[in-house]
Design an enzyme around this catalytic site. Structure first.
Site, PDB file in Angstrom:
ATOM      1  N   ASP A   1     -11.872   5.473   7.898  1.00 53.36           N
ATOM      2  CA  ASP A   1     -11.537   6.696   7.166  1.00 53.36           C
ATOM      3  C   ASP A   1     -12.784   7.300   6.520  1.00 53.36           C
ATOM      4  OD1 ASP A   1      -8.886   7.922   6.971  1.00 53.36           O
ATOM      5  OD2 ASP A   1      -8.188   5.924   6.468  1.00 53.36           O
TER       6      ASP A   1
ATOM      7  N   ASP B   1      -5.211   3.076  14.321  1.00 54.25           N
ATOM      8  CA  ASP B   1      -4.288   3.684  13.370  1.00 54.25           C
ATOM      9  C   ASP B   1      -4.808   5.078  13.049  1.00 54.25           C
ATOM     10  OD1 ASP B   1      -6.375   3.365  11.574  1.00 54.25           O
ATOM     11  OD2 ASP B   1      -5.365   1.886  10.323  1.00 54.25           O
TER      12      ASP B   1
ATOM     13  N   GLU C   1     -12.680   4.734   0.557  1.00 54.50           N
ATOM     14  CA  GLU C   1     -12.712   5.219   1.937  1.00 54.50           C
ATOM     15  C   GLU C   1     -12.909   6.727   2.033  1.00 54.50           C
ATOM     16  OE1 GLU C   1      -8.951   4.156   3.646  1.00 54.50           O
ATOM     17  OE2 GLU C   1      -7.819   5.062   2.012  1.00 54.50           O
TER      18      GLU C   1
ATOM     19  N   ARG D   1       0.857  -1.190   0.000  1.00 50.33           N
ATOM     20  CA  ARG D   1       0.000   0.000   0.000  1.00 50.33           C
ATOM     21  C   ARG D   1       0.889   1.236   0.000  1.00 50.33           C
ATOM     22  NH1 ARG D   1      -5.049   1.351   4.056  1.00 50.33           N
ATOM     23  NH2 ARG D   1      -3.488   1.147   5.691  1.00 50.33           N
TER      24      ARG D   1
END
Length: 729
Positions: A460, A637, A432, A340
């Site tokens: 997100d 996160d 997202e 990613r």
């Protein structure tokens, strides 16, 4: 200050330069000067385009804010709102139906459904553990988690507890009965396994010999036919190994000497350069790239101490069996690895322009991670990642089709630089951001020749929902957000649009993370909803969770679910899910909130925010299990941080909270977080000195400067403060 090497007008940090020159380029067939010249040309071409996209994001947000402030738009009317979003280009017209043309996609992505791990690439040990999570012990996963209860003397003890072990064996046998049933009887009754004339022969306690109800599910074995050491079964494309070893203690309590049930677990893993790490400078980026290089060359290793013993972790080899044709059957020993990259917003000082401006980190990631991936394509590793010769890059936080098209063009340009066929790089689109989910069909179209993955990211997506509609009004309480119309529409719409665009059999449709790694029983009860929804992969927080979650993909045939859904879509009129998707999750009755509820919401948000930020800033930990206000460990996160900070910003802006309340909560919760981390010798308490503690000041910034942050992202402030702290070392 990093020393720099000037290459074609760009100033490359010496650490990155040396990595590329001496470790990455050798073996790729790419000339060093050709590479640096290509890098400069790509930056020259794509930096202005990247900047223009960020300006467009800002302009759209400004227009949306102004619309909500305009009294002529009150009271709010959904139809007018959507017309306005179309007028300003936030919503784009949907064009004719189409089917993606992605080719050379590995089976783990295209045809086999299963769990997907996401792991911080910056941590070599975690990266290795995740890559090796392709196979997992079901016995270990059950024994060590709350899936097996601790009643009736079956608790986890210092030494092996045979009572708990018996429950594990019973659970595993029941699972086998369900997904690979015998033609007669139960695995509880099995006393031996043999192979005869290419068929599995199972002897039961009464001496009766049976086989599988579906003989095709037996695919291979290890050892001697009459005394095999392993039986390999296959169900819904996934492998199950019955391990037979009389020397193992647990096997002595099994009539057939079964020592374990090994499940093919994490089919794929996303090695993450983004949300789960804290890479803020050239030094950090070089470490991240070096780990990706080790994975692609197959030589990544990490030595650690465990119980006083030095252990070296490295990549697992392939697994070898004897097939029914008596030829060797080889199966991958490792997950298929995606990488990613970073999104379009952030920059990094690993490379500077001639004006000393940091280059966009996402462009740099694309160039370097693809270059490193050439080692896999060229066979420079004892292992193989993509057997189809593809490179898999997940692109996060893209806003709408134009930004997807930008990434598509960037990948095409990078492929040309390295002499790769167009569409060698496969793209994963993180669905997202609100403008992406609202325009998902056109986002997929923009990458239709290389798309391999779409995934809903509830966390997100919620952060962007709050920020985009910040001025529309106060939002519902965070824990009630899951009950809002837009969430249901978002999850269903992602699957529908993906299937209608032809992703079935060609690409992954993914679902989000189970964020409570210690509550595996709840996960096992809940997460089966993901394959039942038509998603052929879903994120899990650990190798153990992957082994447990993969049972769902044995119980649910996702390919059948997808075909049934497609048939329903053809006969049923599509509901107006766009309107539901764009329904703003506003608090219906602010007055109904009690003072206790408001304070509880604030304290929950603040405690989670502080618990994550202090580790990010002080220890450079981008993702970890952080205890919440109730001391339940949750995987945190930047996505979870984005929600917490934006929710507090929203309630502050609309007067539900005062600045004094927020500051009081910050100081009170700082003491709570300090206490939760009291056993960590490297932890620096925040409450000892609020005025000078950088982590605490970062938390303040995230709240009181959060409304002005681009898209509500937390990265700019986190990076700024982490760099500040590193400068003190």
């Amino acid at each position: 200050m990093n020393k720099r090497v000037i290459k074609h007008g760009y100033k490359v940090a010496e650490s990155l330069y040396n990595l590329v020159e001496h470790e990455v380029l050798p073996g790729t067939g790419i000339d060093a000067e050709d590479f640096w010249q290509s890098l400069a040309k790509v930056f020259d071409e794509f930096i202005p385009k990247n900047q223009a996209l960020l300006v467009k994001r800002k302009n759209l947000q400004k227009q949306i804010d102004d619309w909500h402030l305009d009294k002529n738009n009150q009271p709010f009317e959904q139809k007018s709102y959507q017309a306005f979003l179309t007028e300003i280009g936030y919503l784009v017209p949907e064009q004719d139906d189409f089917t993606i043309n992605t080719s050379y996609v590995d089976d783990e992505v295209a045809t086999v459904a299963g769990p997907q791990l996401v792991v911080p690439l910056m941590n070599a040990r975690f990266a290795l553990n995740a890559a090796n999570a392709r196979w997992g012990s079901l016995y270990d996963a059950l024994y060590g988690t709350d899936v097996i209860g601790d009643e009736d003397g079956s608790e986890v003890t210092k030494n092996y507890n045979p009572v708990r072990g018996a429950k594990v064996q019973a659970f595993a046998r029941q699972f086998l009965d369900e997904v690979v049933p015998l033609s007669h009887g139960s695995y509880n009754q099995v006393t031996s396994y043999q192979v005869a004339q290419g068929k599995l022969v199972v002897t039961l306690q009464d001496g009766e010999q049976v086989s599988l109800a579906n003989q095709e599910k037996f695919v291979a074995f290890s050892g001697d036919e009459q005394n095999p050491s392993a039986i390999l079964l296959k169900n819904n494309g996934l492998h199950i190994e019955i391990k037979i070893d009389p020397s193992m203690p647990v096997a002595k309590t099994d009539p057939a000497s079964v020592a374990d049930i090994i499940l093919e677990s994490a089919l794929s893993t996303i090695q993450d350069c983004e949300d789960s790490i804290a890479a803020v400078d050239a030094e950090d980026k070089t470490a991240v790239y070096r780990n990706w290089l080790g994975l692609m060359k197959g030589d990544l290793s990490e030595t650690l101490e465990k119980n006083g013993v030095s252990i070296t972790r490295q990549l697992n080899g392939d697994r070898h069996y004897t097939g029914l044709d008596e030829q060797e059957l080889t199966l991958p020993g490792r997950s298929l690895l995606f990488v990613r990259n970073v999104g379009h917003l952030m920059t990094n000082d690993a490379v500077l322009t001639k004006y000393d401006q940091q280059v966009p980190e996402g462009i740099l990631d694309g160039l370097i991670t693809t270059l490193i991936s050439l080692h896999d394509l060229k066979g420079n590793s004892p292992f193989k990642n993509s057997r189809q010769g593809s490179i898999y890059i997940v692109k996060p936080k893209m806003h709408g089709p134009e930004e997807v098209a930008f990434s598509n063009a960037l990948f095409t340009r990078i492929e040309a630089c390295y002499g790769l066929a167009t569409n060698t790089i496969k793209m994963g689109i993180m669905d997202e951001e609100r403008r992406t989910s609202a325009n998902l069909k056109e986002c997929i179209r923009a990458a239709k020749n290389r798309l391999a993955f779409i995934n809903t990211g509830f966390l997100d997506r919620t952060g962007d929902e709050i920020h985009t509609s910040m001025l529309a009004g106060p939002m519902v309480r965070k824990d009630l957000m899951k009950d809002e119309k837009w969430i249901s529409a978002y999850e269903k719409r992602n699957v529908r649009i993906g299937l209608q665009a032809g992703l079935a059999g060609k690409a992954q449709i993914g679902k989000g993370m189970w964020a409570i790694p210690d509550e595996m029983s709840a996960m096992l009860n809940t997460k089966i909803a993901h394959p039942k929804s038509g998603a052929n992969c879903a994120w899990v927080p650990s190798p153990t969770a992957a082994t447990l979650h993969v049972m769902h993909y044995h119980q649910v045939n996702v390919a059948d679910i997808q075909q049934n859904l497609l048939a329903q879509f053809k006969v049923a009129k599509s509901e107006d899910d766009l309107t539901e998707l764009l329904t703003i999750p506003l608090l219906k009755n602010q007055q109904a909130l009690s003072a206790h509820e408001m304070q509880n919401e604030l304290d929950n948000n603040v405690q989670g925010l502080l618990g994550y930020v202090v580790r990010w800033i002080d220890q450079g930990t981008g993702c970890s299990k952080v205890p919440d206000i109730n001391n339940v460990g949750r995987m945190e996160d930047r996505a979870t941080l984005r929600i917490s900070s934006q929710h507090i910003c929203n309630w502050l802006h609309h007067g539900i909270l005062s600045e004094e309340q927020v500051m009081a909560s910050l100081k009170r919760m700082a003491a709570v977080v300090d206490l939760q981390n009291i056993t960590d010798a490297s932890y620096a308490p925040m409450a000892a000195n609020f005025d000078s503690n950088i982590a605490f000041k970062t938390a303040i910034d995230l709240i009181f400067k959060g409304k002005e942050q681009p898209s509500g992202y937390t990265e700019p402030l986190l990076h700024q403060r982490r760099v500040e702290l590193k400068a003190l070392d």
